[in-house]
Design a protein around this motif. Structure first.
Motif, PDB file in Angstrom:
ATOM      1  N   SER A  47       3.531  -0.856   2.321  1.00 40.04           N
ATOM      2  CA  SER A  47       2.719  -1.637   1.385  1.00 40.04           C
ATOM      3  C   SER A  47       3.610  -2.518   0.505  1.00 40.04           C
ATOM      4  O   SER A  47       3.221  -3.633   0.159  1.00 40.04           O
ATOM      5  N   ASN A  48       4.816  -2.059   0.176  1.00 38.27           N
ATOM      6  CA  ASN A  48       5.728  -2.931  -0.578  1.00 38.27           C
ATOM      7  C   ASN A  48       6.189  -4.112   0.266  1.00 38.27           C
ATOM      8  O   ASN A  48       6.305  -5.226  -0.227  1.00 38.27           O
ATOM      9  N   GLU A  49       6.450  -3.830   1.541  1.00 37.62           N
ATOM     10  CA  GLU A  49       6.922  -4.886   2.428  1.00 37.62           C
ATOM     11  C   GLU A  49       5.890  -6.014   2.534  1.00 37.62           C
ATOM     12  O   GLU A  49       6.228  -7.179   2.551  1.00 37.62           O
ATOM     13  N   LEU A  50       4.612  -5.622   2.564  1.00 37.06           N
ATOM     14  CA  LEU A  50       3.550  -6.618   2.696  1.00 37.06           C
ATOM     15  C   LEU A  50       3.090  -7.133   1.339  1.00 37.06           C
ATOM     16  O   LEU A  50       2.251  -8.007   1.255  1.00 37.06           O
ATOM     17  N   ARG A  51       3.638  -6.581   0.268  1.00 35.75           N
ATOM     18  CA  ARG A  51       3.138  -6.819  -1.081  1.00 35.75           C
ATOM     19  C   ARG A  51       1.609  -6.636  -1.088  1.00 35.75           C
ATOM     20  O   ARG A  51       0.856  -7.453  -1.589  1.00 35.75           O
ATOM     21  N   ALA A  52       1.190  -5.539  -0.482  1.00 38.40           N
ATOM     22  CA  ALA A  52      -0.241  -5.302  -0.333  1.00 38.40           C
ATOM     23  C   ALA A  52      -0.865  -4.936  -1.672  1.00 38.40           C
ATOM     24  O   ALA A  52      -0.243  -4.282  -2.498  1.00 38.40           O
ATOM     25  N   ALA A  53      -2.091  -5.396  -1.874  1.00 36.28           N
ATOM     26  CA  ALA A  53      -2.848  -5.027  -3.065  1.00 36.28           C
ATOM     27  C   ALA A  53      -4.311  -5.202  -2.735  1.00 36.28           C
ATOM     28  O   ALA A  53      -4.681  -6.114  -2.007  1.00 36.28           O
ATOM     29  N   GLY A  54      -5.133  -4.327  -3.249  1.00 37.11           N
ATOM     30  CA  GLY A  54      -6.567  -4.431  -2.995  1.00 37.11           C
ATOM     31  C   GLY A  54      -7.171  -3.061  -2.878  1.00 37.11           C
ATOM     32  O   GLY A  54      -6.503  -2.046  -3.084  1.00 37.11           O
ATOM     33  N   GLN A  55      -8.439  -3.035  -2.535  1.00 34.15           N
ATOM     34  CA  GLN A  55      -9.184  -1.780  -2.503  1.00 34.15           C
ATOM     35  C   GLN A  55      -8.627  -0.793  -1.482  1.00 34.15           C
ATOM     36  O   GLN A  55      -8.444   0.374  -1.774  1.00 34.15           O
ATOM     37  N   THR A  56      -8.353  -1.278  -0.263  1.00 34.71           N
ATOM     38  CA  THR A  56      -7.851  -0.370   0.763  1.00 34.71           C
ATOM     39  C   THR A  56      -6.475   0.167   0.365  1.00 34.71           C
ATOM     40  O   THR A  56      -6.211   1.365   0.478  1.00 34.71           O
TER      41      THR A  56
END
Lengths: 375, 400
Positions: free
Chosen positions: B145-154
């Motif tokens: 998730s850090n690699e993708l800079r993921a953020a959101g509900q999922t």
């Protein structure tokens, strides 16, 4: 393409739209949660509407058609309550403010809707840079010519509205030095600025037809003017305000606009002239840059004073109308803040200078908006 | 003639040299993966396997034991960060997230246990594997998730569910294994040991949290000194936890969650912390491969694959059943279930710890867990990455 007919609407009726920021409660950066929030909101019974906006980290809420300040305040308050509840459920923050203090525009995603994709293709990075958040106020007009009178008359009050609502000093992690830096993003659009100086709807239709024949515009939506007529509602729409940090302030600013509109429509105090616009962009820039401390040049007398002084003078002119409309209370509070030089931009700068980091600042913004703080 | 000033021939560069080469190779495999859209952690895991006894044999189980501290510290660091992302206020405001977590764990446990029991592994092994299967790899989830800079509900739910299932998995395994081996002979002990584990970890977590918040007042965590202080704090915590015979994973996780609870401010890691964490993750994966031998891998493969299938059904089923009422749509609920697949180092260490205490039981458990972590350590990150991209929760702009 022809312009649609100007619908009839109750004179001085009010409608308020607010564009709001959706942020992560972890790092307080913008987060693409509009779809999720809209899905949760769809199950709630609220007045007005909650709609998607250009990018996935913003939403727009709007009241229904209201008569007065009290109704606007009530509807905004219940929208705020419902949104806050939904946001808590989704672990996101919602806040006001004309810009997000440190978001990176390149990370924004365009909301999946044909019009937004069309705009994104047309404007390229401008569309993503347009992740700014404004308050729009609709005022009902008895007829199209009256609407144009109101539009040009209201243009003199643009600096007032900018200074009162300014809440966007930070952009991309930096202090811009402006009180409302949001408007600088709007000015980048080719069709931004002011409406042409025409006083009758017939002339306006002719202008629109010419523009439409050039192929540059298809509908009124393609104009990003500070104030634009909205024929299908029978209103003019004032669009220069930053979204204030609280719904209380948003309602008070809407009340101020309504009182000015009543003053303009009933007293017809000014003779419109194209030359009014000579000082328009200067005044507007001063308001964006310096807020209340900016210089206001009177369009007729060419006298110079501060925007704060001019706002104070305007309150005296519209006082009777405010009483008639039942909004003298909130306007009194606004005036008090003008005298103290307080607006949202000042509040933000104060907090940041006192040591709050920008993510903490956004957290405080969320607390103010979601907590329903007073203006 | 003083021979000591001249180098020996052939050169004897000491133990450091192969470690350095191995480290570079691991990093390069991760980078190569990154070029092809495969999460870097998958590459690290692959490199670890190749360097370990499975292929090259540069590292073996002794290295794993000798460098155990590095892996423990890496996991503690990641769990501390994960804990800070677990907002307890959110769980209180949206009980359906808790329900999704409970449902996902219960289903995973039941299905895995049922599947293994049905093929006759014996209740003990089935229970232990099921307890380990409940967890999701926090290191992989945070890294992807850090690699993708993921953020959101999922993303939020993935991390929350991971934090919860790691905690439950660790406790569950301790309890089950203890119970199975009659450690808890007599009800007093059966009651006291779990209480000690839970309360002890919670208390230790509170102490770490208090120390962190105190330190934050003295030094800015974004500075070099702050970084050293934080690292020292976690190291001290691990030393004490080991001495207290408490799991080193739980207390940092609790501490993180307590910190977010006490202080709502964003607790963002300084940039250096990120790169330090990155190096540690590479080292940890490089070492973790040392646990995998071909013999064990093949011995556990059949049952391991069965457990993986049962676990996948459990996680997916739980997420799909409870995702929608918690505010997700079906697509994101599926992504949530898929995203929970990774299983890695922590599971391996859990099994390894069991083997240290109960060698015979551990020798039967370890091959199954090894097979699971090899498959889910390589493919799990890919699943998580695909899931997050599919629901468009990456912040890198138009990645999808």
């Amino acid at each position: 393409m022809n312009l649609e007919n100007f619908a009839s609407s109750r004179a001085l009726s009010l409608g308020v739209e607010l564009e709001l920021q959706l942020v992560s409660t972890h790092d307080y950066d913008l987060v693409s949660s509009a779809e999720d929030l809209l899905r949760v909101m769809a199950r709630k019974d609220v007045p007005g509407e909650v709609k998607p906006e250009m990018t996935c980290s913003m939403i727009e809420v709007s009241t229904g058609i209201c008569n007065d300040y009290a109704k606007v305040a009530e509807e905004l308050e219940s929208l705020r309550g419902a949104l806050t509840e939904a946001a808590r459920k989704l672990n996101i923050g919602i806040c006001g403010g004309g810009t997000h203090a440190f978001q990176d525009w390149s990370e924004r995603r365009i909301f999946d809707k044909p019009r937004f994709h069309y705009l994104s293709d047309l404007y390229g990075y401008l569309a993503k840079q347009f992740t700014v958040f404004g308050q729009h106020v609709h005022i009902g007009c008895p007829g199209p010519d009256a609407a144009l009178y109101l539009l040009h008359g209201m243009s003199r009050y643009i600096p007032h509205l900018v200074a009162l609502s300014a809440s966007s000093p930070y952009v991309q992690g930096k202090d811009t030095g402006f009180q409302s830096a949001r408007l600088n993003s709007v000015f980048a659009f080719p069709l931004s600025g002011r409406a042409p100086f025409v006083e009758t709807w017939q002339e306006f239709e002719a202008y629109f037809r010419k523009m439409s024949d050039t192929g540059v515009v298809q509908s009124m939506k393609d104009f990003y003017w500070d104030i634009r007529p909205k024929p299908e509602y029978g209103t003019i729409e004032v669009r220069v305000m930053d979204t204030p940090l609280t719904v209380g302030r948003a309602a008070a600013i809407a009340a101020y606009i309504q009182a000015i509109a009543r003053y303009l429509m009933i007293e017809r105090p000014i003779r419109l002239s194209e030359d009014d616009y000579l000082v328009y962009t200067f005044n507007r820039f001063q308001a964006c840059r310096f807020g209340f401390a900016g210089t206001y040049v009177h369009p007729e007398t060419h006298e110079h004073c501060t925007i704060a002084e001019e706002i104070e003078a305007s309150f005296a002119r519209i006082e009777q109308h405010a009483i008639e409309l039942g909004c003298d209370g909130p306007l009194g509070e606004l005036l008090r803040q003008v005298r103290e030089g307080r607006n949202d931009a000042a509040w933000l700068r104060e907090r940041h200078t006192a040591g709050a980091s920008l993510p903490e600042l956004v957290m405080d913004q969320c607390a103010r908006w979601m907590g329903g703080d007073a203006m | 003639m003083d021979l000591l000033i001249w180098p020996d021939w052939p050169l004897a560069p000491g133990a450091l040299f192969p470690v350095a080469v191995a480290l570079v190779l691991t990093a390069l495999v991760g980078e190569a993966g990154g070029r092809f859209g495969v999460p870097r952690v998958s590459g690290y895991a692959l490199a670890g396997l190749v360097l370990g006894p499975l292929v090259l044999g540069w590292f073996d189980t002794n290295d794993l034991a000798g460098h155990r501290l590095i892996i423990d510290f890496t996991i503690a660091l990641v769990l501390f960060e994960l804990g800070i992302r677990l907002d307890l206020r959110w769980l209180a405001a949206n009980r359906w997230v808790v329900a999704a977590s409970a449902g996902e764990m219960a289903l995973t446990f039941a299905l895995t246990y049922g599947a293994l029991w049905a093929v006759g592994t014996g209740a003990g092994i089935a229970l232990a594997v099921a307890a380990i299967a409940v967890g999701t790899s926090p290191v992989i989830l945070m890294h992807v998730s850090n690699e993708l800079r993921a953020a959101g509900q999922t993303t939020d739910r993935l991390l929350a569910l991971c934090a919860l299932n790691v905690a439950v998995s660790v406790i569950l395994l301790k309890l089950l294994v203890g119970a199975l081996h009659g450690v808890h002979s007599g009800w007093q002990l059966a009651l006291l040991h779990p209480l000690y584990l839970l309360l002890g970890s919670a208390l230790a977590g509170a102490v770490i949290a208090a120390a962190y918040l105190g330190l934050r007042k003295l030094v800015d965590p974004a500075t070099e000194q702050g970084l050293v202080a934080m690292v020292a704090l976690l190291l001290a915590a691990i030393a004490l936890l080991s001495a207290l015979r408490l799991p080193t994973a739980l207390a940092p996780l609790f501490a993180g969650a307590l910190i977010k609870w006490r202080d709502r401010r964003p607790h963002l890691w300084p940039k250096q912390f990120g790169s330090l964490g990155g190096i540690l993750v590479i080292v940890a994966f490089m070492l973790a491969g040392a646990a995998v031998t071909a013999g064990e891998l093949f011995a556990g493969a059949a049952i391991g694959l069965l457990a993986i299938a049962a676990r996948a059904l459990g996680k997916l089923g739980g997420a799909m059943a409870f995702g929608p009422p918690s505010g997700l749509d079906l697509r994101k609920s599926i992504a949530l279930g898929v995203g929970l697949m990774p299983l890695s180092m922590l599971a391996l260490l859990q099994a390894e710890d069991v083997r240290l205490l109960y060698p015979e039981f551990g020798a039967r458990l370890l091959p199954i867990v090894i097979a699971m972590t090899v498959v889910l350590g390589l493919l799990g990150p890919i699943a998580t990455r695909r899931a997050l991209i599919r629901v468009r929760e990456t912040r890198g702009g138009e990645t999808s």
